[in-house]
Design an enzyme around this catalytic site. Structure first.
Site, PDB file in Angstrom:
ATOM      1  N   LYS A  42       6.635 -18.169  42.296  1.00 51.62           N
ATOM      2  CA  LYS A  42       7.718 -17.566  42.682  1.00 51.62           C
ATOM      3  C   LYS A  42       7.518 -16.525  43.707  1.00 51.62           C
ATOM      4  O   LYS A  42       8.512 -16.105  44.382  1.00 51.62           O
ATOM      5  CB  LYS A  42       8.889 -17.317  41.670  1.00 51.62           C
ATOM      6  N   GLU A  98       1.185 -15.899  50.353  1.00 45.33           N
ATOM      7  CA  GLU A  98       0.956 -15.446  48.769  1.00 45.33           C
ATOM      8  C   GLU A  98       1.479 -13.866  48.844  1.00 45.33           C
ATOM      9  O   GLU A  98       1.603 -13.159  49.711  1.00 45.33           O
ATOM     10  CB  GLU A  98      -0.386 -15.430  48.678  1.00 45.33           C
ATOM     11  N   ASP A  99       2.085 -13.676  47.610  1.00 43.83           N
ATOM     12  CA  ASP A  99       2.355 -12.212  47.538  1.00 43.83           C
ATOM     13  C   ASP A  99       1.437 -11.090  47.335  1.00 43.83           C
ATOM     14  O   ASP A  99       1.218 -10.148  48.133  1.00 43.83           O
ATOM     15  CB  ASP A  99       3.587 -12.060  46.421  1.00 43.83           C
ATOM     16  N   ASP A 102      -4.909 -10.889  43.561  1.00 38.15           N
ATOM     17  CA  ASP A 102      -5.524  -9.686  42.566  1.00 38.15           C
ATOM     18  C   ASP A 102      -7.029 -10.187  42.108  1.00 38.15           C
ATOM     19  O   ASP A 102      -7.850  -9.721  42.817  1.00 38.15           O
ATOM     20  CB  ASP A 102      -4.791  -9.960  41.299  1.00 38.15           C
ATOM     21  N   LYS A 130      -5.185  -6.545  46.325  1.00 40.03           N
ATOM     22  CA  LYS A 130      -5.509  -5.387  45.112  1.00 40.03           C
ATOM     23  C   LYS A 130      -7.179  -5.652  45.179  1.00 40.03           C
ATOM     24  O   LYS A 130      -7.606  -6.107  44.135  1.00 40.03           O
ATOM     25  CB  LYS A 130      -4.829  -5.920  43.786  1.00 40.03           C
ATOM     26  N   PHE A 151      -0.271  -2.154  38.321  1.00 38.28           N
ATOM     27  CA  PHE A 151       0.720  -3.421  38.310  1.00 38.28           C
ATOM     28  C   PHE A 151       2.094  -2.849  39.129  1.00 38.28           C
ATOM     29  O   PHE A 151       2.745  -1.980  38.947  1.00 38.28           O
ATOM     30  CB  PHE A 151       1.031  -3.556  36.837  1.00 38.28           C
ATOM     31  N   VAL A 152       2.150  -3.794  39.854  1.00 36.84           N
ATOM     32  CA  VAL A 152       3.358  -3.588  41.206  1.00 36.84           C
ATOM     33  C   VAL A 152       4.371  -4.490  40.670  1.00 36.84           C
ATOM     34  O   VAL A 152       4.005  -5.692  40.422  1.00 36.84           O
ATOM     35  CB  VAL A 152       2.792  -3.251  42.331  1.00 36.84           C
ATOM     36  N   ARG A 164      12.077  -9.010  40.364  1.00 38.39           N
ATOM     37  CA  ARG A 164      11.820  -9.633  41.637  1.00 38.39           C
ATOM     38  C   ARG A 164      12.806  -9.303  42.699  1.00 38.39           C
ATOM     39  O   ARG A 164      12.279  -9.292  43.937  1.00 38.39           O
ATOM     40  CB  ARG A 164      11.997 -11.157  41.459  1.00 38.39           C
TER      41      ARG A 164
HETATM   42  C1  PRP Z   1       0.776 -14.073  40.507  1.00 35.70           C
HETATM   43  C2  PRP Z   1       0.913 -13.569  42.110  1.00 35.70           C
HETATM   44  C3  PRP Z   1      -0.063 -14.650  42.696  1.00 35.70           C
HETATM   45  C4  PRP Z   1      -1.245 -14.495  41.953  1.00 35.70           C
HETATM   46  C5  PRP Z   1      -2.306 -13.462  41.922  1.00 35.70           C
HETATM   47  O1  PRP Z   1       1.438 -15.138  40.228  1.00 35.70           O
HETATM   48  O2  PRP Z   1       2.266 -14.208  42.477  1.00 35.70           O
HETATM   49  O3  PRP Z   1       0.416 -15.822  42.830  1.00 35.70           O
HETATM   50  O4  PRP Z   1      -0.550 -14.137  40.458  1.00 35.70           O
HETATM   51  O5  PRP Z   1      -3.316 -13.315  41.238  1.00 35.70           O
HETATM   52  P1  PRP Z   1      -4.797 -13.804  41.093  1.00 35.70           P
HETATM   53  O6  PRP Z   1      -5.335 -13.327  42.551  1.00 35.70           O
HETATM   54  O7  PRP Z   1      -5.315 -13.008  39.950  1.00 35.70           O
HETATM   55  O8  PRP Z   1      -4.839 -15.182  41.051  1.00 35.70           O
HETATM   56  P2  PRP Z   1       2.207 -15.562  38.698  1.00 35.70           P
HETATM   57  O9  PRP Z   1       1.011 -16.549  38.273  1.00 35.70           O
HETATM   58  O10 PRP Z   1       2.241 -14.266  37.916  1.00 35.70           O
HETATM   59  O11 PRP Z   1       3.316 -16.335  39.205  1.00 35.70           O
HETATM   60  P3  PRP Z   1       4.664 -15.884  39.993  1.00 35.70           P
HETATM   61  O12 PRP Z   1       4.163 -15.857  41.400  1.00 35.70           O
HETATM   62  O13 PRP Z   1       5.710 -16.802  39.803  1.00 35.70           O
HETATM   63  O14 PRP Z   1       5.208 -14.322  39.574  1.00 35.70           O
HETATM   64  C1  7HP Z   2      -0.107 -10.572  39.936  1.00 41.73           C
HETATM   65  C2  7HP Z   2       0.899  -9.654  39.616  1.00 41.73           C
HETATM   66  N1  7HP Z   2       1.977  -9.816  39.472  1.00 41.73           N
HETATM   67  C3  7HP Z   2       2.719  -8.713  39.989  1.00 41.73           C
HETATM   68  N2  7HP Z   2       2.119  -7.395  39.949  1.00 41.73           N
HETATM   69  C4  7HP Z   2       0.842  -7.304  40.230  1.00 41.73           C
HETATM   70  O1  7HP Z   2       0.369  -6.181  40.323  1.00 41.73           O
HETATM   71  C5  7HP Z   2       0.130  -8.533  39.948  1.00 41.73           C
HETATM   72  N3  7HP Z   2      -1.280  -8.461  40.121  1.00 41.73           N
HETATM   73  N4  7HP Z   2      -1.422 -10.021  39.865  1.00 41.73           N
END
Ligand code: PRP
Ligand code: 7HP
Length: 181
Positions: A42, A98-99, A102, A130, A151-152, A164
């Site tokens: 999401k 993608e947001d 990581d 990141k 963590f953001v 969110r």
């Molecule tokens: C988070 C974020 C990315 C992913 C990045 O998703 O939105 O999709 O983790 O992490 P990575 O590079 O370590 O794979 P999450 O599973 O928390 O779902 P969300 O988007 O619904 O918050």
């Molecule tokens: C996933 C994620 N979600 C929220 N904040 C961050 O910093 C995060 N890193 N990976």
């Protein structure tokens, strides 16, 4: 200032300026092509909604939902598809939105998943990078900002589904997740 905020990373105006630049660049790069923008739910929701309004081309929109984090601040390392694409992207020019990148595990998995559906081209746009936590290298074509290993939350990003809807991006106070929610 939000009570759970350690530090504001980017205010609304700064995010808007950067998202506008990304939208303008994407509009130039995809000119004349059939563009399908795919959001990863999401977290990308708010970024995608803003980005597509700065793209001056016709766009088709779809979403995919995966999970790797659950209620934790650490990736489980396993990516699961919770909701698949509705559109057939074969022969289309795809931009995956993608947001945050990581560990890179989510995008690494999805890149392969999308490419197996044979789009005409495939690019990735991520709001946040990141780099300090990367486990696998993924080539990202468009980035908004690079951030430190903290963590953001906000602007679509959550901790345990909270935050969110904040219009800015902030570092979460560690006491919040150390104590749980
Ligand atoms: C988070 C974020 C990315 C992913 C990045 O998703 O939105 O999709 O983790 O992490 P990575 O590079 O370590 O794979 P999450 O599973 O928390 O779902 P969300 O988007 O619904 O918050
Ligand atoms: C996933 C994620 N979600 C929220 N904040 C961050 O910093 C995060 N890193 N990976």
């Amino acid at each position: 200032m939000h009570p759970d905020c350690e530090q504001v990373l980017f205010y609304e105006e700064e995010i808007r300026r950067r998202v506008r630049e990304l939208g303008e660049q994407i509009s130039l790069d995809f000119k004349g092509k059939k563009l399908v923008v795919i959001g990863i739910l999401k977290g990308s929701l708010i970024f995608l909604a803003d980005l597509i309004r700065f793209i001056t081309l016709p766009v088709f929109i779809d979403f995919i939902s995966v999970s790797s984090y659950g209620k934790s601040t650490r990736s489980s390392g396993t990516v699961r598809i919770l909701k698949d694409l509705d559109l057939n992207i074969r022969g289309c020019h795809v931009l995956l939105v993608e947001d945050i990148v990581d560990t890179g595990l989510t995008l690494n998995y999805l890149k392969d998943y999308m490419e197996r559906r044979r789009p005409a081209s495939f690019k990735i746009c991520a709001l946040l990078d990141k780099p300090g936590r990367r486990k696998v290298n993924v080539a990202v074509d468009y980035y908004g900002f690079s951030i430190p290993d903290q963590f953001v939350v906000g602007y679509g990003l959550d901790y345990n589904e909270y935050y969110r809807n904040l219009s800015f991006l902030m570092v979460l106070r560690p006491e919040v997740y150390e104590g749980g929610r």
